[in-house]
Design a protein around this motif. Structure first.
Motif, short mmCIF file in Angstrom:
data_model
loop_
_atom_site.label_atom_id
_atom_site.label_comp_id
_atom_site.label_asym_id
_atom_site.label_seq_id
_atom_site.Cartn_x
_atom_site.Cartn_y
_atom_site.Cartn_z
N GLN A 94 0.83 -1.20 0.00
CA GLN A 94 0.00 0.00 0.00
C GLN A 94 0.87 1.26 0.00
O GLN A 94 1.93 1.28 0.61
N GLN A 95 0.40 2.27 -0.68
CA GLN A 95 1.09 3.55 -0.69
C GLN A 95 0.58 4.41 0.47
O GLN A 95 -0.64 4.55 0.65
N PRO A 96 1.47 4.97 1.29
CA PRO A 96 1.00 5.86 2.36
C PRO A 96 0.19 7.02 1.81
O PRO A 96 0.52 7.56 0.75
N SER A 104 4.48 -0.34 11.07
CA SER A 104 4.99 -1.54 11.72
C SER A 104 6.36 -1.89 11.16
O SER A 104 6.87 -1.23 10.26
N LYS A 105 6.93 -2.96 11.68
CA LYS A 105 8.12 -3.53 11.05
C LYS A 105 7.73 -4.06 9.67
O LYS A 105 6.58 -4.48 9.46
N PRO A 106 8.66 -4.10 8.72
CA PRO A 106 8.29 -4.52 7.36
C PRO A 106 7.70 -5.93 7.30
O PRO A 106 6.81 -6.18 6.50
N TYR A 107 8.18 -6.83 8.14
CA TYR A 107 7.69 -8.22 8.05
C TYR A 107 6.45 -8.47 8.90
O TYR A 107 6.04 -9.62 9.07
N GLU A 108 5.84 -7.40 9.40
CA GLU A 108 4.60 -7.57 10.17
C GLU A 108 3.47 -6.69 9.65
O GLU A 108 2.49 -6.46 10.35
N GLU A 109 3.58 -6.22 8.41
CA GLU A 109 2.50 -5.40 7.87
C GLU A 109 1.18 -6.18 7.84
O GLU A 109 0.15 -5.71 8.32
N ARG A 110 1.22 -7.35 7.23
CA ARG A 110 -0.03 -8.10 7.06
C ARG A 110 -0.61 -8.55 8.40
O ARG A 110 -1.81 -8.51 8.61
N ARG A 111 0.28 -9.00 9.30
CA ARG A 111 -0.20 -9.40 10.63
C ARG A 111 -0.87 -8.22 11.33
O ARG A 111 -1.95 -8.37 11.92
N SER A 112 -0.26 -7.05 11.28
CA SER A 112 -0.82 -5.87 11.94
C SER A 112 -2.15 -5.48 11.32
O SER A 112 -3.12 -5.16 12.02
N TYR A 113 -2.20 -5.52 10.00
CA TYR A 113 -3.42 -5.16 9.28
C TYR A 113 -4.57 -6.10 9.64
O TYR A 113 -5.69 -5.66 9.92
N ALA A 114 -4.27 -7.41 9.65
CA ALA A 114 -5.31 -8.39 9.96
C ALA A 114 -5.85 -8.21 11.37
O ALA A 114 -7.06 -8.36 11.62
N THR A 115 -4.96 -7.87 12.30
CA THR A 115 -5.39 -7.62 13.68
C THR A 115 -6.23 -6.36 13.78
O THR A 115 -7.29 -6.34 14.42
N ALA A 116 -5.76 -5.30 13.14
CA ALA A 116 -6.48 -4.02 13.20
C ALA A 116 -7.87 -4.12 12.59
O ALA A 116 -8.85 -3.58 13.14
N LEU A 119 -10.13 -5.93 15.19
CA LEU A 119 -10.37 -5.33 16.49
C LEU A 119 -10.86 -3.88 16.43
O LEU A 119 -11.39 -3.37 17.43
N TRP A 120 -10.68 -3.22 15.31
CA TRP A 120 -11.18 -1.85 15.17
C TRP A 120 -11.81 -1.70 13.79
O TRP A 120 -11.26 -1.07 12.90
N PRO A 121 -12.96 -2.32 13.60
CA PRO A 121 -13.64 -2.19 12.31
C PRO A 121 -14.23 -0.79 12.16
O PRO A 121 -14.35 -0.05 13.12
N GLY A 122 -14.57 -0.46 10.95
CA GLY A 122 -15.23 0.81 10.72
C GLY A 122 -14.31 1.97 10.40
O GLY A 122 -14.78 3.08 10.13
N VAL A 123 -12.99 1.74 10.46
CA VAL A 123 -12.04 2.75 10.00
C VAL A 123 -11.23 2.17 8.85
O VAL A 123 -11.12 0.95 8.70
N GLU A 124 -10.66 3.04 8.06
CA GLU A 124 -9.80 2.62 6.94
C GLU A 124 -8.38 2.45 7.46
O GLU A 124 -7.84 3.34 8.12
N TRP A 125 -7.77 1.33 7.13
CA TRP A 125 -6.40 1.05 7.56
C TRP A 125 -5.46 1.10 6.36
O TRP A 125 -5.71 0.48 5.33
N VAL A 126 -4.38 1.84 6.53
CA VAL A 126 -3.34 1.94 5.51
C VAL A 126 -2.03 1.50 6.16
O VAL A 126 -1.64 2.05 7.20
N CYS A 127 -1.37 0.52 5.58
CA CYS A 127 -0.14 -0.03 6.17
C CYS A 127 1.10 0.66 5.62
O CYS A 127 1.17 1.00 4.44
N ALA A 128 2.07 0.85 6.50
CA ALA A 128 3.35 1.44 6.10
C ALA A 128 4.47 0.81 6.91
O ALA A 128 4.26 0.38 8.05
N SER A 129 5.63 0.76 6.33
CA SER A 129 6.84 0.32 7.03
C SER A 129 8.03 0.89 6.29
O SER A 129 7.89 1.50 5.22
N THR A 130 9.20 0.70 6.85
CA THR A 130 10.41 1.20 6.21
C THR A 130 10.65 0.46 4.91
O THR A 130 10.70 -0.77 4.89
N PRO A 131 10.76 1.18 3.78
CA PRO A 131 10.98 0.50 2.51
C PRO A 131 12.42 -0.01 2.39
O PRO A 131 13.34 0.78 2.21
#
Length: 221
Positions: free
Chosen positions: A21-23, A125-137, A140-152
Motif C-alpha cells: 500500500q502507498q502511504p 509496523s516492522k516490514p515483516y509484520e505489515e499483514r499481521r498488523s493489518y489483519a489484527t487491526a 479489532l477496530w472495524p469501521g475505520v480505513e487502515w493503511v499499512c506502512a513500514s520502512t521500505p
C-alpha cells in the motif's frame, strides 16, 4: 549457518507480509512498538510528509526489548521521533500494550479519551509484520480505513539494520504462524495463505526457526 533454502523461504515470508500500500493522508497514525526503532524513524518521516497530524506510539516492553528499551517501547519511540523533529504535542504514548491486539485496542481507547475523531489510520509496523498488523487491526477496530506502512527496504538490508539474522527469521516465522492460527481464535480477520508461503513456513520451522512460535491454543502474543 543459514542455508540457501532458509534464505529463500524467509524471502517468501517477507514478500507475503508486504501489503504494497502507498502511504496517504490519514486521521492519525499508530506506531507499533517493537525492538526496531526504525518504526519510529519511518513514522517521523511520514509525519514530515504531512500524512497525519497525530501519532500514537504504543508498546510496553517484551523479552526482546526489556534491556534495550527499559523505559518502554512507546516512550523510546517518542524520544526518537522528537529527535527527528516531530513536535511533542503531536505524539500520544500508550505504554501498556504487550501484544498487537493490545496495541490496537489501547490506541483506540487513548484516542477516544482525548476526543480525536478517527476515520482512517496509518498503521506503521516492522516490514515483516505489515499483514499481521493489518489483519489484527481490521478485526479489532472495524469501521475505520487502515493503511499499512513500514520502512521500505529489502530483507538483507533489514537484517543488516538489526544485526541478528536468526532473530529476524524467528520473528518472521512467528508472525506467519499467527496469521495462520489467530483468525480462528478471533484475534484477526481470515486471509488466504498461498501454498508456497505455507511450505516456506513449514520448512523454516523444520530448520529450527521456532523461538517465537506459540501453542495453537495460547492467548494472543
Amino acid at each position: 549457518m543459514i542455508s540457501a533454502q532458509a534464505w529463500a523461504d524467509a524471502q517468501t515470508l517477507w514478500d507475503f507480509q508486504q501489503m504494497g500500500q502507498q502511504p496517504r493522508p490519514c486521521s492519525v497514525a499508530v506506531g507499533l512498538g517493537s525492538h526496531d526503532l526504525g518504526v519510529a524513524d519511518t513514522t517521523a518521516e511520514l509525519y514530515h510528509r504531512g500524512m497525519f497530524p497525530l501519532v500514537v506510539f504504543t508498546g510496553a516492553t517484551s523479552r526482546t526489548t526489556q534491556e534495550r528499551m527499559p523505559r518502554g517501547e512507546a516512550e523510546h519511540y517518542r524520544e526518537r521521533a522528537i529527535e527527528l523533529g516531530v513536535p511533542a504535542e503531536a505524539i500520544l504514548v500508550e505504554p501498556e500494550a504487550r501484544n498487537t491486539g493490545d496495541n490496537i485496542r489501547f490506541s483506540r481507547a487513548a484516542l477516544e479519551e482525548v476526543g480525536v475523531p478517527v476515520s482512517s489510520v496509518l498503521l506503521v509496523s516492522k516490514p515483516y509484520e505489515e499483514r499481521r498488523s493489518y489483519a489484527t487491526a481490521r478485526k479489532l477496530w472495524p469501521g475505520v480505513e487502515w493503511v499499512c506502512a513500514s520502512t521500505p527496504m529489502t530483507l538483507p538490508e533489514y537484517i543488516d539494520s538489526i544485526g541478528d539474522a536468526r532473530l529476524v527469521l524467528d520473528m518472521m516465522v512467528g508472525a506467519q504462524q499467527r496469521l495462520m492460527i489467530y483468525p480462528r481464535q478471533g484475534f484477526m480477520i481470515e486471509q488466504e495463505i498461498p501454498d508456497d508461503v505455507r511450505a516456506a513456513f513449514e520448512r523454516l520451522c523444520e530448520s529450527g526457526f521456532t523461538s517465537r512460535l506459540v501453542p495453537e491454543t495460547a492467548d494472543q502474543a
